[in-house]
Design a protein around this motif. Structure first.
Motif, PDB file in Angstrom:
ATOM      1  N   ILE A 235       0.807  -1.106  -0.215  1.00 27.46           N
ATOM      2  CA  ILE A 235      -0.232   0.328   0.117  1.00 27.46           C
ATOM      3  C   ILE A 235       0.792   1.348   0.141  1.00 27.46           C
ATOM      4  O   ILE A 235       0.169   2.424  -0.941  1.00 27.46           O
ATOM      5  N   THR A 236       1.444   1.422   0.936  1.00 23.94           N
ATOM      6  CA  THR A 236       2.445   2.650   0.509  1.00 23.94           C
ATOM      7  C   THR A 236       3.527   2.321  -0.739  1.00 23.94           C
ATOM      8  O   THR A 236       3.197   3.610  -0.912  1.00 23.94           O
ATOM      9  N   ARG A 237       4.132   1.573  -0.919  1.00 21.17           N
ATOM     10  CA  ARG A 237       4.616   1.994  -2.261  1.00 21.17           C
ATOM     11  C   ARG A 237       3.798   1.967  -3.799  1.00 21.17           C
ATOM     12  O   ARG A 237       3.852   2.804  -4.231  1.00 21.17           O
ATOM     13  N   ALA A 238       2.146   1.718  -3.315  1.00 18.41           N
ATOM     14  CA  ALA A 238       1.292   1.785  -4.434  1.00 18.41           C
ATOM     15  C   ALA A 238       0.938   3.253  -4.103  1.00 18.41           C
ATOM     16  O   ALA A 238       0.825   4.544  -5.419  1.00 18.41           O
ATOM     17  N   ALA A 239       0.392   3.582  -3.071  1.00 19.56           N
ATOM     18  CA  ALA A 239       0.809   5.392  -2.244  1.00 19.56           C
ATOM     19  C   ALA A 239       1.716   7.192  -3.081  1.00 19.56           C
ATOM     20  O   ALA A 239       2.408   7.366  -3.632  1.00 19.56           O
ATOM     21  N   GLN A 240       3.598   5.713  -3.147  1.00 18.06           N
ATOM     22  CA  GLN A 240       4.416   6.751  -3.407  1.00 18.06           C
ATOM     23  C   GLN A 240       4.354   7.047  -5.243  1.00 18.06           C
ATOM     24  O   GLN A 240       4.534   7.911  -5.181  1.00 18.06           O
ATOM     25  N   VAL A 241       3.782   5.606  -5.440  1.00 20.04           N
ATOM     26  CA  VAL A 241       3.512   6.529  -7.272  1.00 20.04           C
ATOM     27  C   VAL A 241       1.968   6.377  -7.692  1.00 20.04           C
ATOM     28  O   VAL A 241       1.917   7.336  -9.246  1.00 20.04           O
ATOM     29  N   ALA A 242       0.788   7.223  -6.847  1.00 19.22           N
ATOM     30  CA  ALA A 242      -0.026   7.182  -7.312  1.00 19.22           C
ATOM     31  C   ALA A 242      -0.120   8.253  -8.458  1.00 19.22           C
ATOM     32  O   ALA A 242      -1.410   8.262  -9.061  1.00 19.22           O
ATOM     33  N   VAL A 243       0.199   9.521  -8.138  1.00 13.23           N
ATOM     34  CA  VAL A 243       0.276  10.461  -9.504  1.00 13.23           C
ATOM     35  C   VAL A 243       0.703  10.806 -10.764  1.00 13.23           C
ATOM     36  O   VAL A 243       0.659  10.868 -11.358  1.00 13.23           O
ATOM     37  N   GLU A 244       1.781   9.199 -11.277  1.00 11.96           N
ATOM     38  CA  GLU A 244       2.242   9.117 -11.907  1.00 11.96           C
ATOM     39  C   GLU A 244       1.248   8.944 -13.619  1.00 11.96           C
ATOM     40  O   GLU A 244       0.629   8.502 -12.962  1.00 11.96           O
ATOM     41  N   GLY A 245       2.113   9.891 -14.317  1.00  8.92           N
ATOM     42  CA  GLY A 245       0.631  10.008 -15.154  1.00  8.92           C
ATOM     43  C   GLY A 245      -0.197  10.050 -15.166  1.00  8.92           C
ATOM     44  O   GLY A 245      -1.272  10.286 -16.598  1.00  8.92           O
ATOM     45  N   LEU A 246      -0.769  10.902 -14.198  1.00 10.96           N
ATOM     46  CA  LEU A 246      -1.832  11.959 -14.119  1.00 10.96           C
ATOM     47  C   LEU A 246      -1.289  13.193 -14.903  1.00 10.96           C
ATOM     48  O   LEU A 246      -0.475  13.463 -14.120  1.00 10.96           O
ATOM     49  N   ASP A 247      -2.389  14.017 -14.517  1.00 14.85           N
ATOM     50  CA  ASP A 247      -2.811  15.311 -14.731  1.00 14.85           C
ATOM     51  C   ASP A 247      -3.370  16.426 -14.677  1.00 14.85           C
ATOM     52  O   ASP A 247      -4.803  16.463 -15.446  1.00 14.85           O
TER      53      ASP A 247
ATOM     54  N   ALA B 203      -3.399  13.029  -3.493  1.00 15.87           N
ATOM     55  CA  ALA B 203      -3.880  11.390  -4.740  1.00 15.87           C
ATOM     56  C   ALA B 203      -3.394  10.497  -3.531  1.00 15.87           C
ATOM     57  O   ALA B 203      -4.301   9.650  -3.551  1.00 15.87           O
ATOM     58  N   GLY B 204      -2.448  10.270  -3.293  1.00 19.94           N
ATOM     59  CA  GLY B 204      -1.147   9.791  -2.129  1.00 19.94           C
ATOM     60  C   GLY B 204      -1.960   8.772  -0.981  1.00 19.94           C
ATOM     61  O   GLY B 204      -2.366   7.993  -0.736  1.00 19.94           O
ATOM     62  N   VAL B 205      -2.274  10.052  -0.143  1.00 17.77           N
ATOM     63  CA  VAL B 205      -3.050  10.381   0.935  1.00 17.77           C
ATOM     64  C   VAL B 205      -4.705   9.365   0.643  1.00 17.77           C
ATOM     65  O   VAL B 205      -4.620   8.302   1.438  1.00 17.77           O
ATOM     66  N   HIS B 206      -5.205   9.462  -0.587  1.00 19.49           N
ATOM     67  CA  HIS B 206      -6.532   9.336   0.119  1.00 19.49           C
ATOM     68  C   HIS B 206      -6.861   8.102  -1.420  1.00 19.49           C
ATOM     69  O   HIS B 206      -7.481   6.601  -0.570  1.00 19.49           O
ATOM     70  N   LEU B 207      -5.585   7.854  -1.416  1.00 27.03           N
ATOM     71  CA  LEU B 207      -5.904   6.009  -2.142  1.00 27.03           C
ATOM     72  C   LEU B 207      -5.090   5.060  -0.939  1.00 27.03           C
ATOM     73  O   LEU B 207      -5.723   4.347  -0.763  1.00 27.03           O
ATOM     74  N   LYS B 208      -3.726   5.988  -0.027  1.00 25.84           N
ATOM     75  CA  LYS B 208      -3.610   4.716   1.034  1.00 25.84           C
ATOM     76  C   LYS B 208      -4.949   4.473   2.352  1.00 25.84           C
ATOM     77  O   LYS B 208      -4.952   3.211   2.035  1.00 25.84           O
ATOM     78  N   ARG B 209      -5.647   5.300   1.850  1.00 23.47           N
ATOM     79  CA  ARG B 209      -6.714   5.276   2.958  1.00 23.47           C
ATOM     80  C   ARG B 209      -8.082   4.164   2.731  1.00 23.47           C
ATOM     81  O   ARG B 209      -8.431   3.304   2.770  1.00 23.47           O
ATOM     82  N   LEU B 210      -7.888   4.628   1.325  1.00 27.24           N
ATOM     83  CA  LEU B 210      -8.931   2.875   0.314  1.00 27.24           C
ATOM     84  C   LEU B 210      -8.774   2.224   0.308  1.00 27.24           C
ATOM     85  O   LEU B 210      -8.703   0.962   0.537  1.00 27.24           O
ATOM     86  N   LEU B 211      -7.108   2.091  -0.550  1.00 34.35           N
ATOM     87  CA  LEU B 211      -5.987   0.478   0.207  1.00 34.35           C
ATOM     88  C   LEU B 211      -5.996   0.204   1.164  1.00 34.35           C
ATOM     89  O   LEU B 211      -6.730  -1.804   1.515  1.00 34.35           O
ATOM     90  N   GLU B 212      -6.267   0.640   2.638  1.00 31.36           N
ATOM     91  CA  GLU B 212      -6.117  -0.126   3.846  1.00 31.36           C
ATOM     92  C   GLU B 212      -7.527  -0.033   3.871  1.00 31.36           C
ATOM     93  O   GLU B 212      -7.976  -1.063   4.889  1.00 31.36           O
TER      94      GLU B 212
END
Ligand SMILES: Cc1cc2nc3c(=O)[nH]c(=O)nc-3n(C[C@H](O)[C@H](O)[C@H](O)COP(=O)(O)OP(=O)(O)OC[C@H]3O[C@@H](n4cnc5c(N)ncnc54)[C@H](O)[C@@H]3O)c2cc1C
Length: 268
Positions: free
Chosen positions: A226-238, A254-263
């Protein structure tokens, strides 16, 4: 100035009636705003095709008519996985009118339901075309040229915890998205197989987070992944800047909210 409103018996007939001077209207939550502001086409095309209001289960999928409203989805007993998504769209009056089809074409920052459709890998049937339903990513990319949508075919997650949705907004409970995230993480033997993650309000249209998907695929949904996924959350987004949030802010959170969802999904 609107000169005519035409209602056609089938969506294919409505498709044939379209032209440069026409706009298709479903629930009208966005089209009527433009009509009232005097900034839309001169003809409104509608359809009373019953197929548009159909919700049909088939095996491990469901076909949802483009005219099905958020309110219908929110209470459907077989679509409980989509209920939180439908309930996140506007307030009760909007949900009574807002359709699945209209949500696919709603401009930034709208399109929360489309984000869920993208994460689930839905396929879209276009009116009057006998070709196989098209991947939703293509439809979202080409939405100015695609024609009228008749229905969307959506896989139903085998386990409730395989699908998750989160919407961050400034006004609760019915604010417009600062961003939204949907994740479809089917698991086999505890490992994610075929991760799909999509963001809303992080680009000109709902976008798949390919870098996040690559990190998640083949892994178990543990704290390190989950931590690694959050670190790349915005890659490729604009993400754009708009009155709700700046590009900088959207990228920061974005990474903070992604981490919350995945947790949340990891807890089941
Ligand atoms: C106050 C307010 C709050 C809102 N809050 C949200 C929100 O929280 N989240 C969110 O996602 N959206 C929100 N919206 C936007 C909108 O209500 C939804 O996106 C809704 O799903 C649009 O559907 P509709 O049927 O009303 O579309 P319409 O207004 O009828 O149409 C919108 C666009 O889609 C096209 N269209 C409609 N159906 C089809 C079809 N079958 N095939 C091809 N083109 C089609 C139309 O031609 C038009 O360009 C909000 C709108 C308002 C006014």
């Amino acid at each position: 100035m609107i000169q005519s409103v035409e209602t056609h018996a089938t969506i294919a007939e409505a498709q044939r009636a379209m032209g440069a001077d026409a706009i298709y209207m479903a629930g009208g939550t966005l089209v009527m705003r433009d009509v009232n502001a005097g900034v839309t086409a001169t003809r409104i095309v509608r359809s009373s095709d019953p197929v548009l209001a159909d919700i049909r289960l088939s095996g491990d999928g469901v076909t949802i008519g483009a005219g099905v409203t958020m309110a219908m989805i929110a209470v459907h007993r077989d679509l409980t996985f989509l209920a939180p998504v439908a309930r996140s769209v506007g307030g009760p009056q909007i949900r009574n009118m807002a359709t699945v089809g209209g949500n696919l074409f709603a401009p930034h920052p709208y399109g929360d339901f489309a984000v869920a459709m993208l994460a689930l890998g839905a396929r879209v049937s276009v009116a009057g075309q006998s070709a196989a339903p098209r991947p939703i990513a293509d439809v979202l990319r080409e939405r100015g040229r695609i024609g009228l949508v008749a229905s969307v075919q959506v896989p139903r997650p085998q386990a409730p915890a395989d699908f998750g949705f989160l919407k961050a907004s400034r006004i609760k409970p019915k604010g417009v998205s600062v961003l939204s995230i949907a994740a479809y993480l089917p698991r086999q033997g505890g490992r994610i197989r075929g991760a799909r993650v999509a963001f809303g309000a992080m680009g000109p249209m709902p976008l798949q987070a390919s870098a996040v998907e690559r990190v998640l695929d083949g892994q178990s949904l543990d704290a390190a992944t989950i931590t690694r996924a959050a670190q790349v959350a915005v890659e490729g987004l604009d993400p754009p800047t708009d009155p709700l949030a700046t590009t900088w802010y959207r990228r920061e959170v974005a990474g903070v909210h992604l981490k919350r969802l995945l947790e949340r999904m990891a807890r089941g």
